[in-house]
Design a protein around this motif. Structure first.
Motif, PDB file in Angstrom:
ATOM      1  N   PHE A  92     -34.583 -22.844 -82.878  1.00  9.32           N
ATOM      2  CA  PHE A  92     -35.496 -23.305 -83.916  1.00  9.32           C
ATOM      3  C   PHE A  92     -36.041 -22.152 -84.765  1.00  9.32           C
ATOM      4  O   PHE A  92     -36.771 -22.387 -85.727  1.00  9.32           O
ATOM      5  CB  PHE A  92     -36.675 -24.059 -83.294  1.00  9.32           C
ATOM      6  N   LEU A  93     -35.685 -20.916 -84.403  1.00  7.90           N
ATOM      7  CA  LEU A  93     -36.219 -19.758 -85.121  1.00  7.90           C
ATOM      8  C   LEU A  93     -35.242 -19.281 -86.190  1.00  7.90           C
ATOM      9  O   LEU A  93     -34.025 -19.273 -85.981  1.00  7.90           O
ATOM     10  CB  LEU A  93     -36.500 -18.611 -84.142  1.00  7.90           C
ATOM     11  N   THR A  94     -35.792 -18.867 -87.322  1.00  5.75           N
ATOM     12  CA  THR A  94     -35.014 -18.241 -88.389  1.00  5.75           C
ATOM     13  C   THR A  94     -35.136 -16.726 -88.250  1.00  5.75           C
ATOM     14  O   THR A  94     -36.248 -16.207 -88.117  1.00  5.75           O
ATOM     15  CB  THR A  94     -35.531 -18.679 -89.769  1.00  5.75           C
ATOM     16  N   PRO A  95     -34.022 -15.997 -88.247  1.00  2.00           N
ATOM     17  CA  PRO A  95     -34.088 -14.544 -88.062  1.00  2.00           C
ATOM     18  C   PRO A  95     -35.045 -13.881 -89.045  1.00  2.00           C
ATOM     19  O   PRO A  95     -35.078 -14.221 -90.237  1.00  2.00           O
ATOM     20  CB  PRO A  95     -32.640 -14.092 -88.285  1.00  2.00           C
ATOM     21  N   TYR A  96     -35.828 -12.954 -88.511  1.00  4.89           N
ATOM     22  CA  TYR A  96     -36.779 -12.126 -89.259  1.00  4.89           C
ATOM     23  C   TYR A  96     -37.936 -12.927 -89.861  1.00  4.89           C
ATOM     24  O   TYR A  96     -38.682 -12.401 -90.674  1.00  4.89           O
ATOM     25  CB  TYR A  96     -36.066 -11.351 -90.376  1.00  4.89           C
ATOM     26  N   GLU A  97     -38.100 -14.168 -89.465  1.00  3.98           N
ATOM     27  CA  GLU A  97     -39.194 -14.990 -89.986  1.00  3.98           C
ATOM     28  C   GLU A  97     -40.173 -15.316 -88.864  1.00  3.98           C
ATOM     29  O   GLU A  97     -39.795 -15.926 -87.863  1.00  3.98           O
ATOM     30  CB  GLU A  97     -38.646 -16.285 -90.590  1.00  3.98           C
ATOM     31  N   THR A  98     -41.421 -14.891 -89.012  1.00  4.70           N
ATOM     32  CA  THR A  98     -42.447 -15.150 -88.002  1.00  4.70           C
ATOM     33  C   THR A  98     -42.929 -16.596 -88.115  1.00  4.70           C
ATOM     34  O   THR A  98     -43.243 -17.066 -89.212  1.00  4.70           O
ATOM     35  CB  THR A  98     -43.631 -14.188 -88.176  1.00  4.70           C
ATOM     36  N   LYS A  99     -42.967 -17.261 -86.962  1.00  2.00           N
ATOM     37  CA  LYS A  99     -43.365 -18.667 -86.943  1.00  2.00           C
ATOM     38  C   LYS A  99     -44.413 -18.882 -85.860  1.00  2.00           C
ATOM     39  O   LYS A  99     -44.260 -18.388 -84.738  1.00  2.00           O
ATOM     40  CB  LYS A  99     -42.144 -19.563 -86.681  1.00  2.00           C
ATOM     41  N   GLU A 100     -45.468 -19.602 -86.191  1.00  2.00           N
ATOM     42  CA  GLU A 100     -46.544 -19.889 -85.244  1.00  2.00           C
ATOM     43  C   GLU A 100     -46.318 -21.257 -84.608  1.00  2.00           C
ATOM     44  O   GLU A 100     -45.991 -22.229 -85.293  1.00  2.00           O
ATOM     45  CB  GLU A 100     -47.900 -19.848 -85.939  1.00  2.00           C
ATOM     46  N   PHE A 101     -46.549 -21.336 -83.282  1.00  2.00           N
ATOM     47  CA  PHE A 101     -46.402 -22.585 -82.537  1.00  2.00           C
ATOM     48  C   PHE A 101     -47.720 -22.901 -81.836  1.00  2.00           C
ATOM     49  O   PHE A 101     -48.278 -22.041 -81.136  1.00  2.00           O
ATOM     50  CB  PHE A 101     -45.281 -22.470 -81.493  1.00  2.00           C
ATOM     51  N   LYS A 102     -48.215 -24.127 -82.021  1.00  2.00           N
ATOM     52  CA  LYS A 102     -49.371 -24.643 -81.283  1.00  2.00           C
ATOM     53  C   LYS A 102     -48.852 -25.732 -80.363  1.00  2.00           C
ATOM     54  O   LYS A 102     -48.483 -26.819 -80.811  1.00  2.00           O
ATOM     55  CB  LYS A 102     -50.419 -25.194 -82.241  1.00  2.00           C
ATOM     56  N   LEU A 103     -48.829 -25.436 -79.082  1.00  2.00           N
ATOM     57  CA  LEU A 103     -48.125 -26.279 -78.115  1.00  2.00           C
ATOM     58  C   LEU A 103     -49.090 -26.892 -77.118  1.00  2.00           C
ATOM     59  O   LEU A 103     -49.993 -26.202 -76.603  1.00  2.00           O
ATOM     60  CB  LEU A 103     -47.068 -25.449 -77.369  1.00  2.00           C
ATOM     61  N   ASP A 104     -48.882 -28.176 -76.836  1.00  2.00           N
ATOM     62  CA  ASP A 104     -49.627 -28.856 -75.779  1.00  2.00           C
ATOM     63  C   ASP A 104     -49.027 -28.476 -74.432  1.00  2.00           C
ATOM     64  O   ASP A 104     -47.801 -28.591 -74.235  1.00  2.00           O
ATOM     65  CB  ASP A 104     -49.569 -30.366 -75.968  1.00  2.00           C
ATOM     66  N   LEU A 105     -49.873 -28.052 -73.515  1.00  2.00           N
ATOM     67  CA  LEU A 105     -49.384 -27.668 -72.191  1.00  2.00           C
ATOM     68  C   LEU A 105     -49.011 -28.901 -71.380  1.00  2.00           C
ATOM     69  O   LEU A 105     -49.697 -29.933 -71.427  1.00  2.00           O
ATOM     70  CB  LEU A 105     -50.441 -26.848 -71.463  1.00  2.00           C
ATOM     71  N   LEU A 106     -47.899 -28.787 -70.638  1.00  2.00           N
ATOM     72  CA  LEU A 106     -47.391 -29.883 -69.818  1.00  2.00           C
ATOM     73  C   LEU A 106     -47.489 -29.513 -68.350  1.00  2.00           C
ATOM     74  O   LEU A 106     -47.577 -28.336 -67.984  1.00  2.00           O
ATOM     75  CB  LEU A 106     -45.934 -30.174 -70.186  1.00  2.00           C
ATOM     76  N   LYS A 107     -47.404 -30.534 -67.512  1.00  2.00           N
ATOM     77  CA  LYS A 107     -47.460 -30.308 -66.068  1.00  2.00           C
ATOM     78  C   LYS A 107     -46.143 -29.735 -65.565  1.00  2.00           C
ATOM     79  O   LYS A 107     -46.109 -28.839 -64.715  1.00  2.00           O
ATOM     80  CB  LYS A 107     -47.786 -31.610 -65.339  1.00  2.00           C
ATOM     81  N   HIS A 108     -45.039 -30.275 -66.098  1.00  2.00           N
ATOM     82  CA  HIS A 108     -43.713 -29.797 -65.709  1.00  2.00           C
ATOM     83  C   HIS A 108     -42.757 -30.045 -66.859  1.00  2.00           C
ATOM     84  O   HIS A 108     -43.181 -30.426 -67.967  1.00  2.00           O
ATOM     85  CB  HIS A 108     -43.236 -30.473 -64.408  1.00  2.00           C
ATOM     86  N   THR A 109     -41.478 -29.874 -66.624  1.00  2.00           N
ATOM     87  CA  THR A 109     -40.492 -29.934 -67.702  1.00  2.00           C
ATOM     88  C   THR A 109     -40.283 -31.334 -68.248  1.00  2.00           C
ATOM     89  O   THR A 109     -39.830 -31.486 -69.377  1.00  2.00           O
ATOM     90  CB  THR A 109     -39.138 -29.393 -67.189  1.00  2.00           C
TER      91      THR A 109
END
Length: 545
Positions: free
Chosen positions: A352-369
């Protein structure tokens, strides 16, 4: 019709030339006496220098050059297999030339082109010597000297208008010195993935071509033109370092994934974490690592009694496959006694990342996978991270060759100034391949220890050997090129049982990394200091993002 006129002109000229040469040959024969003097055999010591030079080309290479080995067994193998090799090679020639011939059918009034006879004859090629070359790479290099004075039966028919033109190849002779490289050597049968074939020089090819009963190679100037054309075409395709590569194994089954870039991770903060301590708070920290790696996880600092910690800590991770690898983030509550409780986890696929481009992620924490677990309804908080993937530059590690021989002193060539060297973060890879002739006084269980910038890394121990093979690679993430720095490597031996003097020093070496930064890569054997004959084989590479 220009092609037809030229072809018929060549045929007519070739026939006329052949008839003239034939008449002259018979006049020459019958003008000489009929008696033929038998050659008198003479021992070599009676011959002078000129006479020895006349017969020298016929002496096998294994006699003239000590580097070449005599391979009568291989010639016997080829001779026994030749009837079957003849049919297999001819079948390949037919299949390869069929589409080529099809391109000309319909052009220049050509109706058909086909082989009437195709056989390489009964005389197999002969290998006059074989040399095995040693390199520092994971490959096996063979250099045979091949001669073939065969009796092939190759007849081609060209249907042109109402004419049927027969072309026959006669008196074929070939001498060439190929280089056959089996690479890379892998632990999967047949133990090499690719065969690369190149020629060390232009091959000598001699043949005659009979058309309508006349040898067109007798046309003045045509023989030299054909010879130059063949050598020029072959040289442009296969003269070293050009090579014909034949895959043997599927690359997916033998490929060893190498670092291709750096993942820059900034753990910014977490919010509204779970309360795990008795006092209604937590002591959180974050562990992060990439999937498919056995390296220890990176860790942030511990924030005591804080459910909304701010870290702003930066990390660098080595990426080997950005298409499939995943960044794993786990938040733990630190406990002084017992196991640390996991507060939550989350994943970020690198695709999901584009090379050389900084991206911020705000993620909800999960109990498991399993993010779709219906029983997992508890809010575990959020984590904020910033990611940037930087692939290595294409020109990093630009030195593809090897530096043969042994060395203890570093080279001191005129180089560009340090300011011209590309700076910035990069990856230093140190591959400890093996050692030779390392001998201890009391035991021989060698292992290598690498010291660099305060870090100590060691290979596995190989028991009871003086020539260990480790093939272990270590990585160092650096903020700037290691100019004017050295890496220290020691070879040690350790007794397997209990002993007061269990360790023994077998030798050491200091390697200047300036050569690595400027060249991109070195692959060399170094004599070990404090060792009589010990040698260590090390490959070091510097790549920048």
């Amino acid at each position: 019709m220009g092609f037809l006129s030229t072809l018929l002109g060549i045929f007519g000229f070739g026939i006329g030339t052949s008839i003239g040469l034939l008449i002259g040959f018979f006049l020459f024969i019958y003008s000489k006496p009929k008696t033929v003097k038998e050659p008198v055999p003479r021992p070599l010591y009676e011959l002078d220098n000129d006479q020895l030079l006349d017969i020298l080309p016929d002496i096998p290479l294994w006699v003239k050059c000590p580097d070449y080995e005599r391979v009568d067994w291989l010639n016997k193998f080829v001779a026994d297999m030749w009837p079957y090799l003849d049919k297999a090679i001819c079948a390949q020639i037919r299949s390869a030339t069929k589409p080529m011939f099809a391109e000309y059918v319909g052009k220049y009034q050509i109706e058909a082109i086909e082989f009437v006879n195709l056989s390489l004859g009964t005389i197999p090629p002969e290998i006059h010597g074989l040399k095995v070359c040693e390199t520092n790479e994971k490959e096996l290099v063979l250099e045979p000297a091949v001669r073939w004075a065969g009796n092939p039966n190759i007849v081609l028919t060209l249907k042109l208008l109402s004419f049927r033109i027969t072309i026959q190849l006669v008196d074929l002779q070939i001498f060439m010195a190929p280089r056959i490289t089996l690479k890379p050597l892998v632990p999967t049968f047949p133990c090499f993935a690719t065969v690369a074939v190149s020629l060390l020089g232009k091959p000598d090819v001699d043949f005659g071509m009979s058309i309508l009963g006349g040898d067109i190679m007798a046309i003045p100037g045509l023989y030299q033109f054909v010879q130059k054309t063949i050598k020029r075409q072959v040289a442009s395709l296969y003269i070293w370092p050009q090579a014909l590569e034949i895959p043997i194994l599927d690359p997916a089954t033998v490929a060893v994934k190498k670092p291709v870039g750096i993942l820059h991770v900034k753990v910014v903060r977490a919010q509204k974490l779970l309360k795990k301590d008795i006092l209604g708070t937590s002591d959180p920290y974050v562990k992060l690592n990439l999937s498919g790696e056995r390296l220890p996880s990176k860790k942030t600092t511990i924030k005591k009694r804080n459910l909304n910690p701010e870290w702003n800590e930066k990390f660098k991770l080595i990426v080997k496959d950005p298409g499939s690898q995943v960044l794993q983030l786990q938040v733990f509550d630190w406990d002084k006694v017992g196991n640390h409780d996991r507060l939550g986890m989350q994943f970020v696929p690198l695709k999901f990342l584009t090379p050389y481009e900084t991206k911020e992620f705000k993620l909800d924490l999960l109990k498991h996978t399993d993010s779709y677990d219906p029983q997992d309804k508890k809010q575990r908080g959020k984590i904020v991270v910033e990611l940037m993937y930087a692939p290595f530059r294409a020109d990093s590690g630009k030195l593809d060759g090897t530096q043969d021989g042994y060395s203890r002193k570093e080279s001191r060539f005129d180089r560009t100034s340090d300011s011209e060297v590309f700076g910035g973060a990069g990856l230093l890879s140190v591959l400890i391949q093996g050692a030779e002739d390392v001998e201890g006084e009391r035991h021989n269980n060698p292992y290598a220890v690498v010291f660099f910038r305060g870090e100590t890394k060691r290979t596995k121990m190989i028991k009871r050997t003086r020539d260990p093979v480790w093939n272990e690679e270590f990585h160092y993430m650096l903020e700037e090129p290691p100019l004017n720095e050295k890496i220290h490597i020691e070879v040690m031996s350790k007794r397997t049982g209990f002993s007061f003097r269990s360790k023994e020093h077998l030798g050491n070496v200091d390697i200047n990394l300036t050569d690595v930064v400027h060249n991109g890569r070195i692959n060399q054997k170094y004599h070990l200091i404090d060792s009589k004959n010990g040698v260590i084989h090390v490959a070091i590479k510097w790549v920048t993002a």
